[in-house]
Design a protein around this motif. Structure first.
Motif, PDB file in Angstrom:
ATOM      1  N   PRO A 154      20.781  15.937  44.331  1.00  0.00           N
ATOM      2  CA  PRO A 154      19.368  15.651  44.604  1.00  0.00           C
ATOM      3  C   PRO A 154      18.876  14.292  44.073  1.00  0.00           C
ATOM      4  N   LEU A 155      19.673  13.571  43.262  1.00  0.00           N
ATOM      5  CA  LEU A 155      19.196  12.291  42.747  1.00  0.00           C
ATOM      6  C   LEU A 155      19.890  11.143  43.469  1.00  0.00           C
ATOM      7  N   LEU A 156      19.133  10.419  44.246  1.00  0.00           N
ATOM      8  CA  LEU A 156      19.629   9.202  44.882  1.00  0.00           C
ATOM      9  C   LEU A 156      18.885   8.038  44.246  1.00  0.00           C
ATOM     10  N   CYS A 157      19.601   7.175  43.559  1.00  0.00           N
ATOM     11  CA  CYS A 157      18.916   6.067  42.889  1.00  0.00           C
ATOM     12  C   CYS A 157      19.829   4.855  42.760  1.00  0.00           C
ATOM     13  N   ILE A 158      19.185   3.703  42.620  1.00  0.00           N
ATOM     14  CA  ILE A 158      19.879   2.442  42.385  1.00  0.00           C
ATOM     15  C   ILE A 158      19.416   1.909  41.037  1.00  0.00           C
ATOM     16  N   VAL A 159      20.354   1.528  40.196  1.00  0.00           N
ATOM     17  CA  VAL A 159      20.044   1.066  38.840  1.00  0.00           C
ATOM     18  C   VAL A 159      20.375  -0.421  38.739  1.00  0.00           C
ATOM     19  N   THR A 160      19.392  -1.212  38.319  1.00  0.00           N
ATOM     20  CA  THR A 160      19.579  -2.651  38.146  1.00  0.00           C
ATOM     21  C   THR A 160      19.074  -3.060  36.771  1.00  0.00           C
ATOM     22  N   TYR A 168      11.190   3.127  38.313  1.00  0.00           N
ATOM     23  CA  TYR A 168      10.971   3.516  36.920  1.00  0.00           C
ATOM     24  C   TYR A 168      11.596   2.507  35.964  1.00  0.00           C
ATOM     25  N   LYS A 169      11.015   2.396  34.781  1.00  0.00           N
ATOM     26  CA  LYS A 169      11.679   1.748  33.649  1.00  0.00           C
ATOM     27  C   LYS A 169      12.481   2.830  32.963  1.00  0.00           C
ATOM     28  N   GLY A 170      13.755   2.536  32.680  1.00  0.00           N
ATOM     29  CA  GLY A 170      14.602   3.543  32.069  1.00  0.00           C
ATOM     30  C   GLY A 170      15.614   2.955  31.117  1.00  0.00           C
ATOM     31  N   LEU A 171      16.470   3.812  30.619  1.00  0.00           N
ATOM     32  CA  LEU A 171      17.572   3.410  29.746  1.00  0.00           C
ATOM     33  C   LEU A 171      18.870   3.979  30.291  1.00  0.00           C
ATOM     34  N   TYR A 172      19.920   3.158  30.225  1.00  0.00           N
ATOM     35  CA  TYR A 172      21.260   3.611  30.596  1.00  0.00           C
ATOM     36  C   TYR A 172      22.229   3.066  29.559  1.00  0.00           C
ATOM     37  N   ARG A 173      22.822   3.958  28.811  1.00  0.00           N
ATOM     38  CA  ARG A 173      23.724   3.576  27.710  1.00  0.00           C
ATOM     39  C   ARG A 173      23.038   2.548  26.793  1.00  0.00           C
ATOM     40  N   SER A 174      21.801   2.847  26.422  1.00  0.00           N
ATOM     41  CA  SER A 174      20.991   2.026  25.500  1.00  0.00           C
ATOM     42  C   SER A 174      20.547   0.690  26.086  1.00  0.00           C
ATOM     43  N   GLN A 175      20.792   0.459  27.373  1.00  0.00           N
ATOM     44  CA  GLN A 175      20.377  -0.787  28.015  1.00  0.00           C
ATOM     45  C   GLN A 175      19.108  -0.547  28.830  1.00  0.00           C
ATOM     46  N   ASP A 176      18.134  -1.470  28.705  1.00  0.00           N
ATOM     47  CA  ASP A 176      16.932  -1.391  29.538  1.00  0.00           C
ATOM     48  C   ASP A 176      17.311  -1.591  31.002  1.00  0.00           C
ATOM     49  N   SER A 222      23.223  12.164  34.064  1.00  0.00           N
ATOM     50  CA  SER A 222      22.842  12.696  32.746  1.00  0.00           C
ATOM     51  C   SER A 222      22.715  11.591  31.702  1.00  0.00           C
ATOM     52  N   LEU A 223      23.276  10.406  31.980  1.00  0.00           N
ATOM     53  CA  LEU A 223      23.193   9.291  31.031  1.00  0.00           C
ATOM     54  C   LEU A 223      21.962   8.427  31.256  1.00  0.00           C
ATOM     55  N   LEU A 224      21.171   8.765  32.297  1.00  0.00           N
ATOM     56  CA  LEU A 224      19.954   8.014  32.595  1.00  0.00           C
ATOM     57  C   LEU A 224      18.756   8.644  31.897  1.00  0.00           C
ATOM     58  N   THR A 225      17.942   7.815  31.268  1.00  0.00           N
ATOM     59  CA  THR A 225      16.675   8.264  30.674  1.00  0.00           C
ATOM     60  C   THR A 225      15.525   7.552  31.366  1.00  0.00           C
ATOM     61  N   PHE A 226      14.571   8.318  31.854  1.00  0.00           N
ATOM     62  CA  PHE A 226      13.399   7.739  32.530  1.00  0.00           C
ATOM     63  C   PHE A 226      12.258   7.615  31.524  1.00  0.00           C
ATOM     64  N   GLU A 227      11.706   6.395  31.388  1.00  0.00           N
ATOM     65  CA  GLU A 227      10.648   6.165  30.411  1.00  0.00           C
ATOM     66  C   GLU A 227       9.257   6.200  31.047  1.00  0.00           C
ATOM     67  N   TYR A 228       9.029   5.401  32.099  1.00  0.00           N
ATOM     68  CA  TYR A 228       7.718   5.421  32.753  1.00  0.00           C
ATOM     69  C   TYR A 228       7.855   4.844  34.159  1.00  0.00           C
ATOM     70  N   LYS A 229       6.887   5.213  35.004  1.00  0.00           N
ATOM     71  CA  LYS A 229       6.892   4.745  36.384  1.00  0.00           C
ATOM     72  C   LYS A 229       6.280   3.345  36.454  1.00  0.00           C
ATOM     73  N   ILE A 230       6.968   2.440  37.164  1.00  0.00           N
ATOM     74  CA  ILE A 230       6.478   1.070  37.356  1.00  0.00           C
ATOM     75  C   ILE A 230       5.667   0.965  38.638  1.00  0.00           C
ATOM     76  N   ALA A 231       6.172   1.566  39.714  1.00  0.00           N
ATOM     77  CA  ALA A 231       5.511   1.454  41.011  1.00  0.00           C
ATOM     78  C   ALA A 231       5.949   2.597  41.913  1.00  0.00           C
ATOM     79  N   SER A 232       5.165   2.835  42.974  1.00  0.00           N
ATOM     80  CA  SER A 232       5.485   3.868  43.962  1.00  0.00           C
ATOM     81  C   SER A 232       5.496   3.252  45.348  1.00  0.00           C
ATOM     82  N   GLY A 233       6.345   3.794  46.215  1.00  0.00           N
ATOM     83  CA  GLY A 233       6.414   3.331  47.596  1.00  0.00           C
ATOM     84  C   GLY A 233       6.576   4.506  48.525  1.00  0.00           C
TER      85      GLY A 233
END
Length: 555
Positions: free
Chosen positions: A335-341, A282-290, A265-276
């Motif tokens: 349902p959400l499996l993701c890695i945030v870097t 995606y480019k996103g925000l997590y606690r105000s960090q890009d 719930s703390l993740l914000t998705f801004e736009y898609k960078i690439a698909s595989g």
């Protein structure tokens, strides 16, 4: 995807568009040539009502390059491919395998290899030997023939008996890798390969291999049995539920106490960078960090995707270095499996070179190479082999610092230091990995050499060959990317060290860092002297970047 037109849209192939339109016109011409030849040969199937539409549907289900590559002089091969694909779609007749003897005569004039076959050519076995369905591309043949010795017997060079193996089955991730491994394990040296995938998800893979002494029938039965075993193992893996992985892989703890577990719930998705194939970035925000968010597709999630996700999280949790992408966290519960870097605003080195057509001058090349070498040295010190080092997996931040990313197929090296099984990308892959031999961290050094060449030239390695053709050349002919004539001798020396066939002769990344720093200092001094000579007077030379490289300490 642009090649999925229906029978009724054939005329639209002639719409005026650049290269793609020209190639599609060629596709229609090939289709008409094949149809005419089948009718000239009085093929019974070609006279049946609706055959023309069926044949066009076959061409439409396969990539455009299938039509551009196929030998129209062997129109019957198209019928064989159509039949095998239909057999693969039937659970009772899959996998579909065909084996036949073919004859390869190297073309002398640089034209297509097909021109070197004449109707009625025979080998000493008195059986008619046909040309391969696709043959060797002229680029591939010329490249490899340049490495042949001149003293070979003319007869053996003009008439080489080979087997052509055509396989069709349900496509799946890494199927091509498994098939090439199967060929290698059965002692078959691949001389040429063409791989296609139909729009409905079936493979059509054509291999030309050295002759099989036990006969065509034995080879076909062996391959059918082995491919069936591969498919059974794949079904078994897909049948597993949850995150139960093979015991040889590390599980991620799911007790909820890990600080790296992210609240979705703390993740914000801004736009898609690439698909595989396995997910989206995606480019996103997590606690105000890009941040960059790699989201795995949960529909149809199989054991292989789970393994990639698990392994990447496990390794990213372990590493922290300024030249390795920084791990922030992960969501590990469907349902959400993701890695945030961390988000790398400069994009990938691959995009800079090949999409933006950017150019690195030699000082910048050395700086990028040092960044990559420091990151790789750190990984190897921690017994981590990346296994897919290439420009696409090197990212740049706003300060042009390069960091290594994408650890989906990275592995922790076993205590023995030896690993097996093929992985990575053919154009950058070390020969021992292509051959499915035991390998160690020196496989990454070979890939680094290809990356350095990529930085130097701005080109894709072996762009004139298919990935599989390149792999065959690297293993069997000692093929390496062509080094530009005016490349600095020190760079040439380093490339050749990294590309040694024997892994133990390749340098460690700690040695490469020293070589690059010495090289940067020497080249800087050469440029300084040259400028003074040209100006005829002392000039102020900015020493910031080479001094920075030399004195910089890895974090």
């Amino acid at each position: 995807m642009g090649d999925s037109e229906s029978c009724s849209s054939r005329q639209s192939e002639w719409s005026p568009a650049p290269v793609q339109s020209r190639k599609r016109r060629q596709k229609v011409e090939v289709f008409n040539d094949v149809l005419d030849k089948l009718r000239e040969l009085d093929i019974e199937e070609a006279a049946e009502p609706g055959f023309e539409d069926e044949l066009w549907a076959h061409f439409s289900m396969l990539p455009l390059r299938y039509a551009l590559d196929v030998n129209t002089e062997r129109a019957e091969d198209v019928l064989l491919h159509k039949k095998l694909l239909n057999m693969a779609r039937d659970p009772l007749t899959t996998p579909a395998v065909d084996v036949r003897l073919v004859q390869h005569r190297p073309a002398c004039d640089g034209n297509s290899v097909h021109s070197s076959f004449n109707k009625g050519d025979e080998l000493e076995t008195n059986s008619l030997q046909l040309p391969p369905a696709f043959g060797l591309s002229s680029n591939y043949e010329n490249t490899l023939d340049g490495n042949e010795s001149d003293g070979q017997d003319g007869k053996s060079q003009n008439m080489r008996p080979l087997h052509e193996v055509t396989i069709s089955t349900k496509d799946k991730p890494k199927l091509l890798s498994e098939l090439t491994c199967l060929m290698s394990e059965n002692g078959l040296n691949i001389q040429e390969a063409h791989a296609f995938c139909s729009l409905d998800g079936y493979s059509l893979d054509v291999f030309v291999v050295d002759s099989w002494e036990k006969g065509i029938g034995h080879l076909r039965n062996t391959l059918v049995k082995e491919i069936s075993n591969i498919e059974k193992k794949s079904v078994s893996k897909q049948g597993r539920s949850g995150f139960v992985l093979p015991p040889s892989h590390v599980e991620i703890p799911y007790d909820g106490s890990d600080v790296w577990e992210i609240d979705a719930s703390l993740l914000t998705f801004e736009y898609k960078i690439a698909s595989g194939s396995n997910g989206d970035l995606y480019k996103g925000l997590y606690r105000s960090q890009d941040v960059a968010v790699k989201v795995f597709k949960t529909e149809g999630l199989n054991g292989e995707m789970q393994q990639e996700f698990t392994q990447e999280v496990y390794i990213l949790r372990k590493v922290r270095h300024k030249n390795v992408i920084q791990f922030i966290g992960a969501c590990t519960r469907p349902p959400l499996l993701c890695i945030v870097t961390e988000f790398m605003s400069g994009g990938s080195v691959y995009d800079f070179l090949h999409k933006k057509k950017g150019i690195f001058k030699l000082p910048a090349i050395l700086k990028v190479a040092v960044d990559v070498s420091k990151g790789m040295s750190y990984l190897h010190e921690n017994n981590i082999i990346h296994r897919d080092l290439k420009a696409a997996n090197l990212l740049m931040d706003e300060n042009e610092v390069v960091k290594i990313a994408d650890f989906g197929i990275a592995r922790v090296q076993l205590q023995s230091g030896i690993m097996t099984a093929e992985t990575g990308t053919y154009r950058w892959m070390a020969p021992e990995v292509i051959e499915h031999k035991p390998y160690n961290h020196k496989a990454d050094v070979f890939s680094f050499g290809v990356v350095l060449w990529e930085l130097l030239t701005g080109k894709i390695p072996y762009a004139y060959l298919t990935p599989l053709q390149a792999a065959v050349g690297v293993v069997q002919k000692g093929l390496r990317p062509s080094i530009p004539r005016h490349t600095h001798p020190l760079v040439v020396e380093l490339l050749e060290k990294c590309w040694q066939q024997e892994p133990s002769l390749r340098p460690e990344f700690s040695e490469i860092i020293e070589i690059l720093q010495h090289m940067a200092k020497k080249i800087f001094e050469e440029e300084r002297v040259a400028k003074k000579r040209n100006l005829g007077e002392p000039c102020q030379i900015k020493e910031e970047w080479p001094m920075k490289i030399e004195n910089e300490n890895a974090v």
